[in-house]
Design a protein around this motif. Structure first.
Motif, PDB file in Angstrom:
ATOM      1  N   LEU A  94      80.548  65.262   4.060  1.00 39.38           N
ATOM      2  CA  LEU A  94      80.069  66.057   5.341  1.00 39.38           C
ATOM      3  C   LEU A  94      79.069  66.998   4.678  1.00 39.38           C
ATOM      4  O   LEU A  94      79.484  68.112   4.250  1.00 39.38           O
ATOM      5  N   PRO A  95      77.659  66.901   4.688  1.00 31.36           N
ATOM      6  CA  PRO A  95      77.253  65.462   4.892  1.00 31.36           C
ATOM      7  C   PRO A  95      77.078  64.796   3.709  1.00 31.36           C
ATOM      8  O   PRO A  95      77.629  65.128   2.596  1.00 31.36           O
ATOM      9  N   ALA A  96      76.602  63.419   3.712  1.00 29.62           N
ATOM     10  CA  ALA A  96      76.596  62.475   2.544  1.00 29.62           C
ATOM     11  C   ALA A  96      75.528  63.131   1.519  1.00 29.62           C
ATOM     12  O   ALA A  96      74.409  63.446   1.891  1.00 29.62           O
ATOM     13  N   SER A  97      76.038  62.842   0.251  1.00 36.47           N
ATOM     14  CA  SER A  97      75.330  63.503  -0.650  1.00 36.47           C
ATOM     15  C   SER A  97      73.844  62.613  -1.049  1.00 36.47           C
ATOM     16  O   SER A  97      74.069  61.542  -1.352  1.00 36.47           O
TER      17      SER A  97
ATOM     18  N   ALA B 171      72.162  63.620  -3.638  1.00 37.77           N
ATOM     19  CA  ALA B 171      71.896  64.049  -5.186  1.00 37.77           C
ATOM     20  C   ALA B 171      72.403  63.107  -6.087  1.00 37.77           C
ATOM     21  O   ALA B 171      73.386  62.214  -5.680  1.00 37.77           O
ATOM     22  N   ALA B 172      71.708  62.947  -6.994  1.00 33.75           N
ATOM     23  CA  ALA B 172      72.211  61.912  -8.058  1.00 33.75           C
ATOM     24  C   ALA B 172      73.482  62.328  -8.696  1.00 33.75           C
ATOM     25  O   ALA B 172      74.083  63.700  -8.841  1.00 33.75           O
ATOM     26  N   GLY B 173      74.305  61.557  -9.238  1.00 37.12           N
ATOM     27  CA  GLY B 173      75.401  61.708  -9.889  1.00 37.12           C
ATOM     28  C   GLY B 173      76.633  61.379  -8.757  1.00 37.12           C
ATOM     29  O   GLY B 173      76.396  61.083  -7.683  1.00 37.12           O
ATOM     30  N   SER B 174      78.019  61.816  -9.179  1.00 41.14           N
ATOM     31  CA  SER B 174      78.973  61.726  -8.561  1.00 41.14           C
ATOM     32  C   SER B 174      79.458  63.117  -7.737  1.00 41.14           C
ATOM     33  O   SER B 174      79.795  64.089  -8.619  1.00 41.14           O
TER      34      SER B 174
ATOM     35  N   THR C 256      81.476  58.459   7.892  1.00 42.23           N
ATOM     36  CA  THR C 256      82.917  57.923   7.998  1.00 42.23           C
ATOM     37  C   THR C 256      83.173  57.445   6.720  1.00 42.23           C
ATOM     38  O   THR C 256      84.256  57.113   6.375  1.00 42.23           O
ATOM     39  N   GLN C 257      82.312  57.213   5.640  1.00 41.39           N
ATOM     40  CA  GLN C 257      82.248  56.922   4.385  1.00 41.39           C
ATOM     41  C   GLN C 257      81.986  57.869   3.431  1.00 41.39           C
ATOM     42  O   GLN C 257      80.652  58.507   3.473  1.00 41.39           O
ATOM     43  N   ALA C 258      82.482  58.018   2.245  1.00 43.84           N
ATOM     44  CA  ALA C 258      82.341  58.918   1.244  1.00 43.84           C
ATOM     45  C   ALA C 258      81.098  58.373   0.408  1.00 43.84           C
ATOM     46  O   ALA C 258      81.077  57.168   0.294  1.00 43.84           O
ATOM     47  N   PRO C 259      80.506  59.419  -0.510  1.00 37.39           N
ATOM     48  CA  PRO C 259      79.555  58.600  -1.177  1.00 37.39           C
ATOM     49  C   PRO C 259      80.115  57.893  -2.486  1.00 37.39           C
ATOM     50  O   PRO C 259      81.368  58.180  -2.867  1.00 37.39           O
ATOM     51  N   VAL C 260      79.711  56.990  -3.123  1.00 36.60           N
ATOM     52  CA  VAL C 260      80.032  56.212  -4.218  1.00 36.60           C
ATOM     53  C   VAL C 260      80.622  57.124  -5.289  1.00 36.60           C
ATOM     54  O   VAL C 260      79.878  57.987  -5.839  1.00 36.60           O
ATOM     55  N   LYS C 261      81.895  56.858  -5.709  1.00 35.89           N
ATOM     56  CA  LYS C 261      82.290  57.559  -6.960  1.00 35.89           C
ATOM     57  C   LYS C 261      82.340  58.860  -6.833  1.00 35.89           C
ATOM     58  O   LYS C 261      82.394  59.721  -7.775  1.00 35.89           O
ATOM     59  N   ALA C 262      82.798  59.290  -5.318  1.00 38.31           N
ATOM     60  CA  ALA C 262      82.986  60.632  -5.208  1.00 38.31           C
ATOM     61  C   ALA C 262      84.344  61.243  -5.567  1.00 38.31           C
ATOM     62  O   ALA C 262      85.352  60.559  -5.698  1.00 38.31           O
ATOM     63  N   GLY C 263      84.162  62.530  -6.009  1.00 41.34           N
ATOM     64  CA  GLY C 263      85.622  63.115  -6.715  1.00 41.34           C
ATOM     65  C   GLY C 263      86.062  64.040  -5.614  1.00 41.34           C
ATOM     66  O   GLY C 263      85.332  64.693  -4.735  1.00 41.34           O
ATOM     67  N   TYR C 264      87.259  63.967  -5.365  1.00 40.43           N
ATOM     68  CA  TYR C 264      88.014  64.747  -4.360  1.00 40.43           C
ATOM     69  C   TYR C 264      88.680  65.911  -5.103  1.00 40.43           C
ATOM     70  O   TYR C 264      89.723  65.575  -5.767  1.00 40.43           O
ATOM     71  N   ALA C 265      88.670  67.085  -4.498  1.00 41.80           N
ATOM     72  CA  ALA C 265      89.508  68.133  -4.488  1.00 41.80           C
ATOM     73  C   ALA C 265      91.158  68.055  -4.138  1.00 41.80           C
ATOM     74  O   ALA C 265      91.129  67.211  -3.178  1.00 41.80           O
TER      75      ALA C 265
ATOM     76  N   PHE D 233      89.318  65.894  14.722  1.00 39.78           N
ATOM     77  CA  PHE D 233      90.323  67.061  14.105  1.00 39.78           C
ATOM     78  C   PHE D 233      90.725  66.205  12.875  1.00 39.78           C
ATOM     79  O   PHE D 233      91.650  65.237  12.950  1.00 39.78           O
ATOM     80  N   GLY D 234      90.651  67.068  11.783  1.00 35.71           N
ATOM     81  CA  GLY D 234      91.079  66.508  10.530  1.00 35.71           C
ATOM     82  C   GLY D 234      90.221  67.152   9.332  1.00 35.71           C
ATOM     83  O   GLY D 234      89.757  68.035   9.479  1.00 35.71           O
ATOM     84  N   ILE D 235      90.449  66.482   7.993  1.00 39.41           N
ATOM     85  CA  ILE D 235      89.830  66.942   7.006  1.00 39.41           C
ATOM     86  C   ILE D 235      88.551  66.415   6.950  1.00 39.41           C
ATOM     87  O   ILE D 235      88.090  65.297   7.022  1.00 39.41           O
ATOM     88  N   GLY D 236      87.595  67.571   6.784  1.00 39.54           N
ATOM     89  CA  GLY D 236      86.020  67.441   6.541  1.00 39.54           C
ATOM     90  C   GLY D 236      85.983  67.385   5.121  1.00 39.54           C
ATOM     91  O   GLY D 236      85.992  68.498   4.627  1.00 39.54           O
ATOM     92  N   TRP D 237      85.545  66.480   4.449  1.00 41.83           N
ATOM     93  CA  TRP D 237      85.155  66.513   2.735  1.00 41.83           C
ATOM     94  C   TRP D 237      83.716  67.099   2.791  1.00 41.83           C
ATOM     95  O   TRP D 237      82.993  66.311   3.253  1.00 41.83           O
ATOM     96  N   LYS D 238      83.532  68.269   1.978  1.00 44.25           N
ATOM     97  CA  LYS D 238      82.419  68.751   1.790  1.00 44.25           C
ATOM     98  C   LYS D 238      82.110  68.926   0.312  1.00 44.25           C
ATOM     99  O   LYS D 238      82.639  69.417  -0.092  1.00 44.25           O
ATOM    100  N   GLU D 239      80.620  68.664  -0.031  1.00 43.12           N
ATOM    101  CA  GLU D 239      80.146  68.721  -0.983  1.00 43.12           C
ATOM    102  C   GLU D 239      79.920  70.214  -1.537  1.00 43.12           C
ATOM    103  O   GLU D 239      79.690  70.949  -0.768  1.00 43.12           O
TER     104      GLU D 239
END
Length: 278
Positions: free
Chosen positions: A1-4, A6-9, A65-74, A272-278
């Motif tokens: 949130l939002p979808a990246s 930028a280049a890279g993961s 609803t979907q994360a960017p490709v090869k995203a890393g999660y903390a 209501f939940g986890i919002g993954w943010k870059e």
């Protein structure tokens, strides 16, 4: 949130995402509007979230609803792995909305218009002015219809009175000629010392001519009064039409601003939940 883009993961960090839809209802004045409240708490606490510090305005498509490709999660904090924590936070978010949220709505009772907080005062005034113009035009049409009826009645009276004036003018002209001839005849007899006759007849004709002139003068007075009434009627129509416009435009600017609070039944948690943010 939002979808990246930028280049890279991208490396995504967990945040607490809370979105609610709130409906505001009122019967008097009639109000039925809704809005969204959204918070993305990046510095999540185990207790006591500061929802007001993390508010944002979600736009269409902002929540992916979907994360960017090869995203890393903390890694998640330990308390975010507990179901009871999520249940408690959702209740607290709903309670915070219930206790603190208000919506400013503008209501114009005379025009029957109400708008929610998403409509600016300028837009609201434009709506009121347009509605006021419609009301004024409807009232003006009624005035014009009534005016046409009154004008028709007066014009008929004027036409009928004009006929009377024409009749009395012809009658007076005829009486005048007869009287002049009779008086002339009497003067001629007097000049030639012939026996006078018809004196009473001449007096009668003079009297009748005088009466005809009186009827003509009265008929003209009534005709002028009718014509003046018609002119006043036409002039007053414009005054009345402007008064109607002024009245409704004044109503357009006569509105109330109300502050409504929601009931718990009208607070609906949509996200209501986890919002993954870059």
């Amino acid at each position: 949130l939002p979808a990246s883009q930028a280049a890279g993961s991208p490396n995504l960090k967990p945040a607490l995402l809370a979105v609610a839809e709130i409906r505001y209802l009122s019967r008097s004045p009639l109000v039925n509007t809704s809005r969204k409240v959204a918070a993305l708490v990046e510095e999540t606490r185990e207790t006591g979230q500061k929802w007001e510090d993390w508010l944002f305005h979600p736009v269409e498509g902002a929540i992916q609803t979907q994360a960017p490709v090869k995203a890393g999660y903390a890694k998640l904090p330990d308390f975010m792995n507990q179901a009871s924590w999520w249940s408690q936070q959702e209740k607290e978010f709903e309670q915070w909305i219930y206790e603190t949220d208000t919506a400013s709505v503008r209501v114009n009772k005379a025009l029957g218009i109400s708008t929610g907080p998403d409509v600016s005062e300028q837009e609201f005034l434009k709506k009121c002015q347009a509605a006021a113009e419609e009301k004024a035009q409807a009232e003006i049409k009624k005035l014009e219809s009534s005016q046409r009826s009154k004008e028709t009645t007066l014009k008929n009276k004027i036409n009928q009175q004009q006929l009377r004036v024409d009749k009395y003018e012809k009658e007076l002209a005829s009486r005048g000629i007869d009287t002049a001839l009779k008086v002339g005849e009497s003067l001629l007899k007097l000049a030639t010392k012939r026996k006078l006759s018809g004196i009473s007849t001449s007096a009668t004709k003079v009297r009748m001519a005088s009466e005809s002139k009186g009827r003509l003068d009265e008929a003209k007075r009534i005709l002028e009064a009718y014509q003046e009434d018609l002119q006043n009627l036409q002039a007053n129509l414009e005054i009345e039409k402007q008064a109607v416009r002024d009245q409704w435009q004044a109503q357009a600017e006569n509105f109330d601003e109300l502050h409504l609070t929601p009931t718990k039944q009208n607070i609906r948690i949509t996200h209501f939940g986890i919002g993954w943010k870059e």
